[in-house]
Scaffold this motif. Structure first.
Motif, PDB file in Angstrom:
ATOM      1  N   ASP A 153       0.812  -1.217   0.000  1.00 30.27           N
ATOM      2  CA  ASP A 153       0.000   0.000   0.000  1.00 30.27           C
ATOM      3  C   ASP A 153       0.845   1.266   0.000  1.00 30.27           C
ATOM      4  N   GLY A 154       2.181   1.118  -0.058  1.00 36.92           N
ATOM      5  CA  GLY A 154       3.079   2.265  -0.045  1.00 36.92           C
ATOM      6  C   GLY A 154       3.689   2.559   1.307  1.00 36.92           C
ATOM      7  N   SER A 155       3.213   1.905   2.361  1.00 32.15           N
ATOM      8  CA  SER A 155       3.774   2.106   3.687  1.00 32.15           C
ATOM      9  C   SER A 155       5.156   1.473   3.798  1.00 32.15           C
ATOM     10  N   VAL A 156       6.015   2.102   4.580  1.00 34.90           N
ATOM     11  CA  VAL A 156       7.302   1.524   4.958  1.00 34.90           C
ATOM     12  C   VAL A 156       7.401   1.603   6.477  1.00 34.90           C
ATOM     13  N   ILE A 157       7.573   0.464   7.130  1.00 34.42           N
ATOM     14  CA  ILE A 157       7.695   0.415   8.589  1.00 34.42           C
ATOM     15  C   ILE A 157       9.155   0.125   8.938  1.00 34.42           C
ATOM     16  N   ALA A 158       9.707   0.945   9.814  1.00 35.60           N
ATOM     17  CA  ALA A 158      11.116   0.838  10.183  1.00 35.60           C
ATOM     18  C   ALA A 158      11.254   0.604  11.677  1.00 35.60           C
ATOM     19  N   GLN A 159      12.344  -0.053  12.069  1.00 36.27           N
ATOM     20  CA  GLN A 159      12.704  -0.193  13.478  1.00 36.27           C
ATOM     21  C   GLN A 159      13.957   0.636  13.710  1.00 36.27           C
ATOM     22  N   LEU A 160      13.886   1.560  14.665  1.00 34.84           N
ATOM     23  CA  LEU A 160      14.977   2.470  14.961  1.00 34.84           C
ATOM     24  C   LEU A 160      15.509   2.225  16.359  1.00 34.84           C
ATOM     25  N   GLY A 161      16.749   2.578  16.574  1.00 34.58           N
ATOM     26  CA  GLY A 161      17.344   2.494  17.898  1.00 34.58           C
ATOM     27  C   GLY A 161      18.818   2.823  17.823  1.00 34.58           C
ATOM     28  N   THR A 162      19.426   3.058  18.972  1.00 37.95           N
ATOM     29  CA  THR A 162      20.867   3.275  18.991  1.00 37.95           C
ATOM     30  C   THR A 162      21.574   1.980  18.571  1.00 37.95           C
ATOM     31  N   PRO A 163      22.754   2.076  17.959  1.00 37.33           N
ATOM     32  CA  PRO A 163      23.467   0.862  17.534  1.00 37.33           C
ATOM     33  C   PRO A 163      24.068   0.122  18.721  1.00 37.33           C
ATOM     34  N   ASP A 164      23.268  -0.745  19.324  1.00 40.67           N
ATOM     35  CA  ASP A 164      23.649  -1.481  20.529  1.00 40.67           C
ATOM     36  C   ASP A 164      23.031  -2.872  20.429  1.00 40.67           C
ATOM     37  N   MET A 165      23.875  -3.910  20.391  1.00 42.98           N
ATOM     38  CA  MET A 165      23.357  -5.268  20.210  1.00 42.98           C
ATOM     39  C   MET A 165      22.496  -5.742  21.376  1.00 42.98           C
ATOM     40  N   ARG A 166      22.536  -5.049  22.496  1.00 39.53           N
ATOM     41  CA  ARG A 166      21.714  -5.476  23.620  1.00 39.53           C
ATOM     42  C   ARG A 166      20.222  -5.313  23.324  1.00 39.53           C
ATOM     43  N   THR A 167      19.892  -4.421  22.387  1.00 37.43           N
ATOM     44  CA  THR A 167      18.480  -4.232  22.052  1.00 37.43           C
ATOM     45  C   THR A 167      17.882  -5.482  21.401  1.00 37.43           C
ATOM     46  N   PRO A 168      18.440  -6.003  20.289  1.00 40.76           N
ATOM     47  CA  PRO A 168      17.874  -7.232  19.732  1.00 40.76           C
ATOM     48  C   PRO A 168      18.047  -8.439  20.646  1.00 40.76           C
ATOM     49  N   ILE A 169      19.115  -8.465  21.436  1.00 44.82           N
ATOM     50  CA  ILE A 169      19.301  -9.571  22.379  1.00 44.82           C
ATOM     51  C   ILE A 169      18.179  -9.580  23.412  1.00 44.82           C
ATOM     52  N   ALA A 170      17.863  -8.418  23.969  1.00 48.95           N
ATOM     53  CA  ALA A 170      16.787  -8.330  24.948  1.00 48.95           C
ATOM     54  C   ALA A 170      15.447  -8.678  24.314  1.00 48.95           C
ATOM     55  N   PHE A 171      15.248  -8.289  23.059  1.00 43.23           N
ATOM     56  CA  PHE A 171      14.011  -8.641  22.360  1.00 43.23           C
ATOM     57  C   PHE A 171      13.872 -10.156  22.275  1.00 43.23           C
TER      58      PHE A 171
END
Length: 392
Positions: A258-276
């Motif tokens: 539909d033209g939407s673009v969804i992004a995930q933003l955050g500081t460059p820190d691997m602890r973020t995806p690890i905690a997820f």
């Protein structure tokens, strides 16, 4: 993933960057997680400190010499010290473990990641080579055992978060895989042949190990991630757009029809995806700094230059051809990167070696882990032969 008792976590590759960050996140949530097992390779001092801090039931090291060094530092406590690849697979598959962080760098992490998948674990996959080398086998093992596979690479974790809640491709047009461009993004092509290993491992945004840092500098890391994304999300190479984003603030995006673009933003820190991955579907504190939306925040984009960074093109060719060719590329690249770090190759030789080995060995249909491991060794020997021939 809340439960009456703490989740028991096995961290494979505990002394590397992802392993250290995983233990940091775990330490922030002692009520949710306990460390059941660790593995490390040669950094015995760090591993010994981790054993003292987390008191795992079992720890695996590379060989008997490493075992003796570790025992000399931790004494004869309650931690059992095991040796070798078979022991890695054992601690990944044991009933005493709920969650496996697969963070061993390179194809050395394949067997233990497969063991965790076959045992039906929650598999937090930071070892991209497992999918690059054996994507079909690993995804099949996950489906057959009912394992839960959560990607930990920041880009794939971002895509996972941006997909529909059922993680199917309903309404998805493509995924946008972001790349910082590495330390040589703006280096003139004629200067790339003379860059040094020290320059190549100096990533502008992320703190990573030497091998993955060189891959980031050559864009091979993005090529491997493209292959990984195809397996994780049921994509073809044409479904994946690689976008240069030097700030590493947007970790990846999903484009919808539909033209939407969804992004995930955050500081460059691997602890973020690890905690997820550890907390999913809950959100838990990671320790990473919050992203500040102020005038200093800048988001820039460009297209990758495949002529200056041909390793990306080689990865695209490998996944398009399929079969065992990604395994060949991965093995050749591990050897060529090691040779570059040892001063035996120039930076621009990396793609030349990889392409030569791909041409020598070609691709066949994937049949088994044993076949892939044999091809891995064949490609490594071929890469060494090509490197030596260039040095004569």
């Amino acid at each position: 993933m809340t439960s009456a008792r703490p989740q028991r976590v096995c961290v494979l590759g505990a002394t590397g960057s992802v392993g250290v960050n995983t233990l940091d996140v775990i330490s922030r949530h002692p009520d949710r997680f306990e460390v059941a097992a660790l593995s490390g390779h040669r950094n015995i001092e760090r591993l010994a400190q981790q054993v003292r801090d987390f008191q795992p039931a079992r720890v695996v090291v590379a060989d008997n010499d490493a075992r003796q060094q570790l025992l000399a530092r931790i004494g004869s406590g309650s931690t059992e010290v095991l040796v070798g690849e078979a022991a890695l697979a054992d601690i990944a598959a044991t009933d005493d473990v709920d969650v496996v962080m697969a963070a061993i760098v390179g194809s050395a992490g394949l067997t233990s990641a497969l063991a965790a998948a076959r045992a039906g674990k929650r598999l937090l996959l930071a070892n991209k080579e497992s999918l690059v080398v054996a994507g079909d086998l690993l995804m099949r093992a996950v489906a057959e055992s009912g394992a839960e596979l959560l990607p930990i690479d920041s880009e794939h974790n971002a895509i996972f978060q941006c997909l529909p809640s059922d993680h199917r491709r309903q309404g998805v047009a493509s995924v946008l895989l972001t790349a910082s461009g590495g330390p040589f993004l703006n280096t003139p092509a004629e200067q790339l042949a003379t860059v040094t290993p020290a320059q190549a491992v100096a990533h502008p945004n992320w703190s990573m190990g030497a091998k993955i840092s060189v891959d980031s500098a050559s864009l091979m890391n993005k090529g491997l991630e493209l292959i990984e994304a195809c397996w994780l999300f049921g994509l073809t190479p044409d479904d994946v757009e690689v976008v240069i984003h030097p700030e590493s603030i947007i970790h990846s995006m999903v484009r919808y029809i539909d033209g939407s673009v969804i992004a995930q933003l955050g500081t460059p820190d691997m602890r973020t995806p690890i905690a997820f991955g550890l907390g999913y579907p809950d959100r838990i504190a990671s320790g990473s700094a919050p992203l500040a939306f102020d005038p200093s925040l800048s988001l820039n984009f460009d297209q990758p230059d495949r002529d200056r960074f041909p390793c990306l093109r080689l990865a695209e060719q490998a996944i398009a051809a399929g079969g065992t060719l990604p395994a060949v590329l991965n093995a050749a690249n591990e050897v060529s990167v090691a040779a570059f770090l040892d001063g035996r190759l120039s930076f621009t030789d990396l793609a030349r070696i990889n392409e030569a080995v791909m041409g020598r060995i070609g691709s066949t249909a994937v049949e088994s882990v044993e076949q892939l491991l044999a091809i891995d060794q064949q490609a490594r020997h071929a890469a060494e032969a090509v490197i030596e021939a260039r040095r004569v």
